[in-house]
Scaffold this active site. Structure first.
Site, PDB file in Angstrom:
ATOM      1  N   SER A  81       0.817  -1.208   0.000  1.00 60.65           N
ATOM      2  CA  SER A  81       0.000   0.000   0.000  1.00 60.65           C
ATOM      3  C   SER A  81       0.851   1.259   0.000  1.00 60.65           C
ATOM      4  CB  SER A  81      -0.924   0.023   1.221  1.00 60.65           C
ATOM      5  OG  SER A  81      -1.899  -0.977   1.138  1.00 60.65           O
ATOM      6  N   GLN A  82       0.256   2.323  -0.497  1.00 60.84           N
ATOM      7  CA  GLN A  82       0.848   3.655  -0.439  1.00 60.84           C
ATOM      8  C   GLN A  82       1.153   4.009   1.021  1.00 60.84           C
ATOM      9  OE1 GLN A  82      -1.884   6.510  -2.003  1.00 60.84           O
ATOM     10  NE2 GLN A  82      -0.610   8.290  -1.509  1.00 60.84           N
TER      11      GLN A  82
END
Length: 230
Positions: A81-82
Protein backbone atom coordinates in the site's frame (compact mmCIF):
# COMPACT_ATOMS: atom_id res chain seq x y z
CA UNK A 1 25.28 -4.87 6.01
CA UNK A 2 22.97 -3.47 8.62
CA UNK A 3 23.53 -5.38 11.84
CA UNK A 4 22.62 -3.25 14.84
CA UNK A 5 19.66 -2.47 17.07
CA UNK A 6 17.33 0.01 15.45
CA UNK A 7 14.69 2.06 17.19
CA UNK A 8 11.39 1.12 15.54
CA UNK A 9 9.07 3.46 17.39
CA UNK A 10 8.42 1.85 20.76
CA UNK A 11 10.18 -1.42 19.90
CA UNK A 12 13.78 -2.25 19.15
CA UNK A 13 13.92 -4.72 16.27
CA UNK A 14 17.13 -6.33 15.02
CA UNK A 15 17.79 -6.55 11.31
CA UNK A 16 20.54 -8.86 10.10
CA UNK A 17 22.17 -9.16 6.68
CA UNK A 18 19.99 -6.56 4.97
CA UNK A 19 21.22 -3.19 3.81
CA UNK A 20 19.74 -0.09 5.38
CA UNK A 21 21.97 2.72 4.21
CA UNK A 22 22.11 6.39 5.25
CA UNK A 23 20.41 7.27 1.95
CA UNK A 24 17.45 5.02 2.88
CA UNK A 25 17.20 6.58 6.32
CA UNK A 26 17.21 10.06 4.81
CA UNK A 27 14.53 9.07 2.31
CA UNK A 28 12.36 7.76 5.15
CA UNK A 29 12.68 11.03 7.06
CA UNK A 30 11.63 12.89 3.92
CA UNK A 31 8.69 10.51 3.49
CA UNK A 32 7.58 11.09 7.09
CA UNK A 33 7.79 14.86 6.53
CA UNK A 34 5.66 14.50 3.40
CA UNK A 35 3.01 12.47 5.23
CA UNK A 36 2.90 15.06 8.00
CA UNK A 37 2.21 17.73 5.40
CA UNK A 38 -0.57 15.51 4.01
CA UNK A 39 -2.26 15.45 7.42
CA UNK A 40 -0.74 12.58 9.41
CA UNK A 41 -0.18 14.13 12.84
CA UNK A 42 0.42 11.22 15.25
CA UNK A 43 4.13 11.51 16.16
CA UNK A 44 4.46 7.79 16.91
CA UNK A 45 3.13 6.86 13.45
CA UNK A 46 5.44 9.37 11.78
CA UNK A 47 8.33 7.94 13.80
CA UNK A 48 7.40 4.44 12.63
CA UNK A 49 7.30 5.56 8.99
CA UNK A 50 10.73 7.15 9.45
CA UNK A 51 12.09 3.98 11.09
CA UNK A 52 10.70 0.96 9.23
CA UNK A 53 12.75 0.17 6.09
CA UNK A 54 10.01 -0.09 3.46
CA UNK A 55 12.51 -1.31 0.87
CA UNK A 56 12.90 -4.54 2.88
CA UNK A 57 9.29 -5.37 1.97
CA UNK A 58 9.62 -4.77 -1.79
CA UNK A 59 11.36 -6.59 -4.62
CA UNK A 60 14.96 -5.53 -5.12
CA UNK A 61 14.17 -4.09 -8.54
CA UNK A 62 11.70 -1.64 -7.01
CA UNK A 63 13.99 -0.45 -4.23
CA UNK A 64 14.68 2.93 -5.82
CA UNK A 65 10.96 3.73 -5.55
CA UNK A 66 10.48 2.40 -2.02
CA UNK A 67 10.15 5.85 -0.43
CA UNK A 68 7.80 7.34 -2.97
CA UNK A 69 4.27 7.81 -1.65
CA UNK A 70 2.84 5.24 -4.04
CA UNK A 71 1.62 1.65 -4.07
CA UNK A 72 3.70 -0.96 -5.94
CA UNK A 73 3.20 -4.60 -7.02
CA UNK A 74 4.33 -7.50 -4.85
CA UNK A 75 3.78 -11.26 -5.22
CA UNK A 76 0.46 -12.92 -6.16
CA UNK A 77 -0.85 -9.85 -8.04
CA UNK A 78 -1.12 -7.92 -4.78
CA UNK A 79 0.34 -4.53 -3.82
CA UNK A 80 2.25 -2.88 -1.02
CA UNK A 81 0.00 0.00 0.00
CA UNK A 82 0.85 3.66 -0.44
CA UNK A 83 2.64 4.91 2.72
CA UNK A 84 -0.02 7.58 3.23
CA UNK A 85 -2.71 4.89 3.22
CA UNK A 86 -0.77 2.77 5.72
CA UNK A 87 -0.30 5.77 8.02
CA UNK A 88 -3.91 6.94 7.60
CA UNK A 89 -5.45 3.54 8.38
CA UNK A 90 -3.12 3.14 11.35
CA UNK A 91 -4.12 6.56 12.69
CA UNK A 92 -7.82 5.64 12.48
CA UNK A 93 -7.22 2.62 14.71
CA UNK A 94 -6.12 4.87 17.61
CA UNK A 95 -4.19 2.03 19.22
CA UNK A 96 -1.71 2.13 22.09
CA UNK A 97 1.24 -0.06 22.99
CA UNK A 98 0.01 -3.43 24.26
CA UNK A 99 -3.30 -3.32 22.36
CA UNK A 100 -4.43 -6.42 20.48
CA UNK A 101 -4.97 -5.84 16.74
CA UNK A 102 -6.15 -8.15 13.96
CA UNK A 103 -4.79 -7.42 10.49
CA UNK A 104 -6.73 -8.80 7.52
CA UNK A 105 -4.32 -9.08 4.60
CA UNK A 106 -0.70 -9.49 5.70
CA UNK A 107 0.47 -8.68 2.20
CA UNK A 108 4.11 -7.62 2.07
CA UNK A 109 4.28 -7.36 5.87
CA UNK A 110 4.96 -3.61 5.84
CA UNK A 111 1.74 -2.68 7.63
CA UNK A 112 2.46 -5.44 10.14
CA UNK A 113 5.89 -3.95 10.81
CA UNK A 114 4.41 -0.47 11.33
CA UNK A 115 1.96 -1.87 13.90
CA UNK A 116 4.70 -3.84 15.66
CA UNK A 117 6.80 -0.69 15.87
CA UNK A 118 3.95 0.89 17.85
CA UNK A 119 4.13 -1.91 20.42
CA UNK A 120 0.91 -3.52 19.22
CA UNK A 121 0.23 -7.28 19.56
CA UNK A 122 -0.52 -8.20 15.95
CA UNK A 123 -2.57 -11.16 14.73
CA UNK A 124 -2.46 -11.27 10.92
CA UNK A 125 -4.23 -13.30 8.21
CA UNK A 126 -3.21 -13.73 4.56
CA UNK A 127 -5.36 -15.39 1.89
CA UNK A 128 -2.70 -15.85 -0.82
CA UNK A 129 -0.52 -18.88 -0.08
CA UNK A 130 2.41 -17.67 -2.22
CA UNK A 131 2.44 -14.35 -0.39
CA UNK A 132 1.90 -15.95 3.02
CA UNK A 133 4.97 -18.17 2.61
CA UNK A 134 7.12 -15.33 1.24
CA UNK A 135 6.18 -12.97 4.07
CA UNK A 136 6.69 -15.68 6.71
CA UNK A 137 10.25 -16.09 5.47
CA UNK A 138 10.78 -12.34 5.56
CA UNK A 139 9.42 -12.05 9.12
CA UNK A 140 11.84 -14.76 10.23
CA UNK A 141 14.73 -13.05 8.50
CA UNK A 142 13.89 -9.68 10.07
CA UNK A 143 13.09 -11.08 13.53
CA UNK A 144 9.60 -9.63 13.34
CA UNK A 145 7.31 -11.36 15.83
CA UNK A 146 3.55 -11.03 15.30
CA UNK A 147 1.53 -12.88 17.94
CA UNK A 148 0.01 -15.09 15.25
CA UNK A 149 0.27 -15.41 11.47
CA UNK A 150 -2.49 -17.33 9.71
CA UNK A 151 -3.07 -18.58 6.17
CA UNK A 152 -6.82 -18.36 5.81
CA UNK A 153 -10.02 -16.46 5.12
CA UNK A 154 -9.93 -12.90 6.40
CA UNK A 155 -13.72 -12.62 6.12
CA UNK A 156 -13.97 -14.99 9.09
CA UNK A 157 -11.46 -13.15 11.27
CA UNK A 158 -10.00 -15.04 14.24
CA UNK A 159 -12.87 -15.81 16.59
CA UNK A 160 -10.65 -17.96 18.83
CA UNK A 161 -8.44 -14.95 19.62
CA UNK A 162 -11.17 -12.29 19.84
CA UNK A 163 -11.99 -9.73 21.05
CA UNK A 164 -9.63 -7.21 19.47
CA UNK A 165 -9.02 -3.57 20.27
CA UNK A 166 -8.56 -2.88 16.58
CA UNK A 167 -9.12 -4.64 13.26
CA UNK A 168 -7.49 -3.28 10.12
CA UNK A 169 -8.44 -4.56 6.66
CA UNK A 170 -5.93 -3.92 3.87
CA UNK A 171 -8.11 -5.03 0.95
CA UNK A 172 -11.51 -3.86 -0.26
CA UNK A 173 -14.63 -5.82 0.70
CA UNK A 174 -17.93 -5.38 -1.16
CA UNK A 175 -19.60 -5.17 2.26
CA UNK A 176 -18.47 -5.21 5.88
CA UNK A 177 -17.98 -8.81 7.14
CA UNK A 178 -20.26 -9.32 10.15
CA UNK A 179 -17.71 -11.62 11.78
CA UNK A 180 -15.22 -8.78 12.04
CA UNK A 181 -17.70 -6.48 13.75
CA UNK A 182 -18.52 -9.24 16.22
CA UNK A 183 -14.83 -9.74 17.07
CA UNK A 184 -14.31 -6.13 18.22
CA UNK A 185 -14.23 -5.41 21.92
CA UNK A 186 -16.46 -2.58 23.16
CA UNK A 187 -14.56 0.59 22.37
CA UNK A 188 -12.63 -1.18 19.60
CA UNK A 189 -12.38 0.09 16.03
CA UNK A 190 -12.65 -1.64 12.64
CA UNK A 191 -10.93 0.21 9.78
CA UNK A 192 -11.96 -1.13 6.38
CA UNK A 193 -12.26 0.01 2.74
CA UNK A 194 -15.65 -0.99 1.31
CA UNK A 195 -16.78 -1.07 -2.30
CA UNK A 196 -16.09 -2.65 -5.67
CA UNK A 197 -15.52 0.02 -8.31
CA UNK A 198 -15.72 2.92 -5.85
CA UNK A 199 -14.18 2.26 -2.45
CA UNK A 200 -14.73 4.30 0.69
CA UNK A 201 -12.73 4.05 3.89
CA UNK A 202 -14.88 3.39 6.94
CA UNK A 203 -14.20 3.23 10.64
CA UNK A 204 -16.67 1.36 12.86
CA UNK A 205 -16.44 1.86 16.62
CA UNK A 206 -18.19 -0.65 18.87
CA UNK A 207 -20.03 1.45 21.45
CA UNK A 208 -22.00 -1.40 23.06
CA UNK A 209 -22.70 -5.09 22.54
CA UNK A 210 -24.99 -4.47 19.56
CA UNK A 211 -24.21 -0.85 18.69
CA UNK A 212 -21.63 0.62 16.32
CA UNK A 213 -20.78 4.14 15.24
CA UNK A 214 -19.76 4.49 11.58
CA UNK A 215 -17.59 7.19 10.02
CA UNK A 216 -16.53 7.61 6.37
CA UNK A 217 -13.17 9.05 5.29
CA UNK A 218 -13.23 9.37 1.52
CA UNK A 219 -12.13 7.31 -1.46
CA UNK A 220 -9.13 4.96 -1.60
CA UNK A 221 -7.96 2.23 -3.95
CA UNK A 222 -7.28 -1.36 -2.80
CA UNK A 223 -7.07 -4.83 -4.25
CA UNK A 224 -10.20 -6.94 -3.51
CA UNK A 225 -10.59 -8.93 -0.30
CA UNK A 226 -10.93 -12.62 -1.16
CA UNK A 227 -12.94 -15.12 0.87
CA UNK A 228 -13.99 -18.76 1.15
CA UNK A 229 -10.53 -20.15 1.83
CA UNK A 230 -10.96 -23.63 3.25
Amino acid sequence: KYNQNMDFGRNSIIFVLMEDLPKHQGQRRQLADLLEKKGIKDPQILKAIASVPRHFFMDKGLEIWAYKDKAYPIAADQTISQPYTVAFQTSLLKVNSGDKVLEIGTGSGYQTAILLSLGVHVYTIERQNELFKKTQRLFNKLYLKPKKTVFGDGYKGLAEDAPFKGIIVTAAAPEVPQALLEQLEVGGRLVIPVGVEKQLMYCFTRTASHNFDKESFGEFRFVPLLENKE
